[in-house]
Motif scaffolding. Structure first.
Motif, PDB file in Angstrom:
ATOM      1  N   MET A   1      -4.150  45.537  62.391  1.00  0.00           N
ATOM      2  CA  MET A   1      -4.421  45.784  60.987  1.00  0.00           C
ATOM      3  C   MET A   1      -4.544  44.480  60.021  1.00  0.00           C
ATOM      4  SD  MET A   1      -1.969  47.901  58.298  1.00  0.00           S
ATOM      5  CE  MET A   1      -1.031  46.148  57.679  1.00  0.00           C
ATOM      6  N   ILE A   2      -5.133  44.601  59.106  1.00  0.00           N
ATOM      7  CA  ILE A   2      -5.262  43.219  58.144  1.00  0.00           C
ATOM      8  C   ILE A   2      -5.342  43.794  56.684  1.00  0.00           C
ATOM      9  CG2 ILE A   2      -6.672  41.479  57.190  1.00  0.00           C
ATOM     10  CD1 ILE A   2      -7.941  41.000  59.981  1.00  0.00           C
ATOM     11  N   TYR A   3      -4.124  43.170  55.757  1.00  0.00           N
ATOM     12  CA  TYR A   3      -4.220  43.667  54.594  1.00  0.00           C
ATOM     13  C   TYR A   3      -4.237  42.396  53.557  1.00  0.00           C
ATOM     14  CZ  TYR A   3      -2.047  45.055  50.283  1.00  0.00           C
ATOM     15  OH  TYR A   3      -1.513  45.167  48.903  1.00  0.00           O
ATOM     16  N   ASP A   4      -5.398  42.251  52.596  1.00  0.00           N
ATOM     17  CA  ASP A   4      -5.288  41.060  51.814  1.00  0.00           C
ATOM     18  C   ASP A   4      -6.025  41.418  50.751  1.00  0.00           C
ATOM     19  OD1 ASP A   4      -5.020  38.323  51.120  1.00  0.00           O
ATOM     20  OD2 ASP A   4      -6.140  37.554  52.924  1.00  0.00           O
ATOM     21  N   ASN A   5      -6.002  40.283  49.631  1.00  0.00           N
ATOM     22  CA  ASN A   5      -6.951  40.432  48.686  1.00  0.00           C
ATOM     23  C   ASN A   5      -8.303  40.178  48.802  1.00  0.00           C
ATOM     24  OD1 ASN A   5      -7.924  39.400  45.588  1.00  0.00           O
ATOM     25  ND2 ASN A   5      -5.990  39.922  45.084  1.00  0.00           N
ATOM     26  N   ILE A   6      -9.330  40.755  47.885  1.00  0.00           N
ATOM     27  CA  ILE A   6     -10.714  40.647  47.941  1.00  0.00           C
ATOM     28  C   ILE A   6     -11.079  38.899  48.012  1.00  0.00           C
ATOM     29  CG2 ILE A   6     -11.238  40.957  45.650  1.00  0.00           C
ATOM     30  CD1 ILE A   6     -13.226  42.213  48.550  1.00  0.00           C
ATOM     31  N   LYS A   7     -10.248  38.251  47.180  1.00  0.00           N
ATOM     32  CA  LYS A   7     -10.614  36.927  46.841  1.00  0.00           C
ATOM     33  C   LYS A   7     -10.311  35.975  48.295  1.00  0.00           C
ATOM     34  CE  LYS A   7      -5.947  35.523  45.508  1.00  0.00           C
ATOM     35  NZ  LYS A   7      -5.039  34.910  44.384  1.00  0.00           N
ATOM     36  N   ASN A   8      -9.630  36.525  49.285  1.00  0.00           N
ATOM     37  CA  ASN A   8      -9.628  35.890  50.600  1.00  0.00           C
ATOM     38  C   ASN A   8     -10.413  36.411  51.607  1.00  0.00           C
ATOM     39  OD1 ASN A   8      -7.500  34.335  49.350  1.00  0.00           O
ATOM     40  ND2 ASN A   8      -5.882  36.178  49.699  1.00  0.00           N
ATOM     41  N   ILE A   9     -11.382  37.233  51.205  1.00  0.00           N
ATOM     42  CA  ILE A   9     -12.067  38.074  52.379  1.00  0.00           C
ATOM     43  C   ILE A   9     -12.995  37.013  53.386  1.00  0.00           C
ATOM     44  CG2 ILE A   9     -14.588  38.212  50.811  1.00  0.00           C
ATOM     45  CD1 ILE A   9     -14.014  41.213  51.892  1.00  0.00           C
ATOM     46  N   SER A  10     -13.357  35.870  52.822  1.00  0.00           N
ATOM     47  CA  SER A  10     -13.948  34.816  53.649  1.00  0.00           C
ATOM     48  C   SER A  10     -13.202  34.386  54.879  1.00  0.00           C
ATOM     49  CB  SER A  10     -14.726  33.869  52.925  1.00  0.00           C
ATOM     50  OG  SER A  10     -13.693  32.910  52.491  1.00  0.00           O
ATOM     51  N   GLU A  80      -3.043  53.077  45.842  1.00  0.00           N
ATOM     52  CA  GLU A  80      -2.434  54.068  46.831  1.00  0.00           C
ATOM     53  C   GLU A  80      -1.593  53.610  47.632  1.00  0.00           C
ATOM     54  OE1 GLU A  80      -5.608  55.008  50.560  1.00  0.00           O
ATOM     55  OE2 GLU A  80      -6.454  55.590  48.453  1.00  0.00           O
ATOM     56  N   LYS A  81      -0.922  54.552  48.328  1.00  0.00           N
ATOM     57  CA  LYS A  81      -0.076  54.139  49.601  1.00  0.00           C
ATOM     58  C   LYS A  81      -0.851  54.471  50.784  1.00  0.00           C
ATOM     59  CE  LYS A  81       4.076  55.230  49.041  1.00  0.00           C
ATOM     60  NZ  LYS A  81       5.609  55.568  48.889  1.00  0.00           N
ATOM     61  N   MET A  82      -0.655  53.650  51.915  1.00  0.00           N
ATOM     62  CA  MET A  82      -1.284  53.787  53.126  1.00  0.00           C
ATOM     63  C   MET A  82      -0.251  53.650  54.127  1.00  0.00           C
ATOM     64  SD  MET A  82      -4.961  52.020  53.288  1.00  0.00           S
ATOM     65  CE  MET A  82      -6.101  52.214  51.783  1.00  0.00           C
ATOM     66  N   GLY A  83      -0.354  54.294  55.189  1.00  0.00           N
ATOM     67  CA  GLY A  83       0.708  54.304  56.628  1.00  0.00           C
ATOM     68  C   GLY A  83      -0.117  53.596  57.783  1.00  0.00           C
ATOM     69  N   PHE A  84       0.605  53.059  58.340  1.00  0.00           N
ATOM     70  CA  PHE A  84       0.249  52.285  59.644  1.00  0.00           C
ATOM     71  C   PHE A  84       1.427  52.747  60.682  1.00  0.00           C
ATOM     72  CE2 PHE A  84      -0.124  48.551  62.249  1.00  0.00           C
ATOM     73  CZ  PHE A  84      -1.286  48.717  62.954  1.00  0.00           C
ATOM     74  N   THR A  85       1.240  52.996  62.002  1.00  0.00           N
ATOM     75  CA  THR A  85       1.868  53.025  62.740  1.00  0.00           C
ATOM     76  C   THR A  85       1.473  52.901  64.571  1.00  0.00           C
ATOM     77  OG1 THR A  85       3.836  54.611  63.667  1.00  0.00           O
ATOM     78  CG2 THR A  85       1.446  55.682  63.393  1.00  0.00           C
ATOM     79  N   GLU A  86       2.338  52.930  65.445  1.00  0.00           N
ATOM     80  CA  GLU A  86       2.058  52.711  66.785  1.00  0.00           C
ATOM     81  C   GLU A  86       1.723  53.935  67.556  1.00  0.00           C
ATOM     82  OE1 GLU A  86       4.463  48.943  68.305  1.00  0.00           O
ATOM     83  OE2 GLU A  86       5.703  49.796  66.770  1.00  0.00           O
TER      84      GLU A  86
END
Length: 150
Positions: A1-10, A80-86
């Motif tokens: 999983m990756i989470y970031d701001n659109i300004k860092n998309i490159s 929104e809230k998102m979840g992530f799990t193994e």
């Protein structure tokens, strides 16, 4: 999983040609006036789903994973809230549906808020739960890019 701001998309173009094409589309498109619907970027290899909806309570959420497509989820407006799990923290509730490219799981995981102009990449087989309300249900506009993984 990756989470970031659109300004860092490159930074994530190095994930490969398909990812670069999808991420360039995401960063160069003004989604504020685009209608809900499905938009082809590269046929069924890469396509975008634009959707506006009310976020839902955690009790209505479902853990899901995909085998064919990675998800790039971008919040155009709202939060929104998102979840992530193994996988070791879940059990399969509904076996893989090849037509819908989804397995439904039951279990526990971690949650985080995804604000406007932020994106999350969920790779294939990563279990996630999107579209959740942060406190109370609110309107969100989101783009999900589906990217075929070979």
């Amino acid at each position: 999983m990756i989470y970031d701001n659109i300004k860092n998309i490159s930074r994530y173009f190095t994930l490969g040609e398909k990812f670069q094409k999808a991420l360039e589309y995401l960063s160069s498109t003004d989604f504020s006036n685009i209608e809900n619907g499905e938009y082809e970027i590269d046929g069924k290899n890469i396509y975008a789903i634009v959707n506006e909806y009310q976020t839902k309570p955690l009790s209505a959420g479902k853990w899901e994973s995909h085998k064919k497509y990675a998800d790039i989820q971008f919040i155009v407006s709202g939060i929104e809230k998102m979840g992530f799990t193994e996988s070791k923290k879940t059990i399969v509730l509904t076996e893989y549906d090849e037509d819908k490219d989804v397995t439904i799981h039951k279990g526990e995981g971690q949650f985080f808020n995804v604000e406007e102009n932020h994106f999350v990449i969920f790779f294939t087989n990563e279990i996630h739960m999107p579209s959740l309300a942060v406190n109370i249900p609110k309107q969100v506009k989101k783009v999900v890019i589906k990217l075929a993984i070979e």
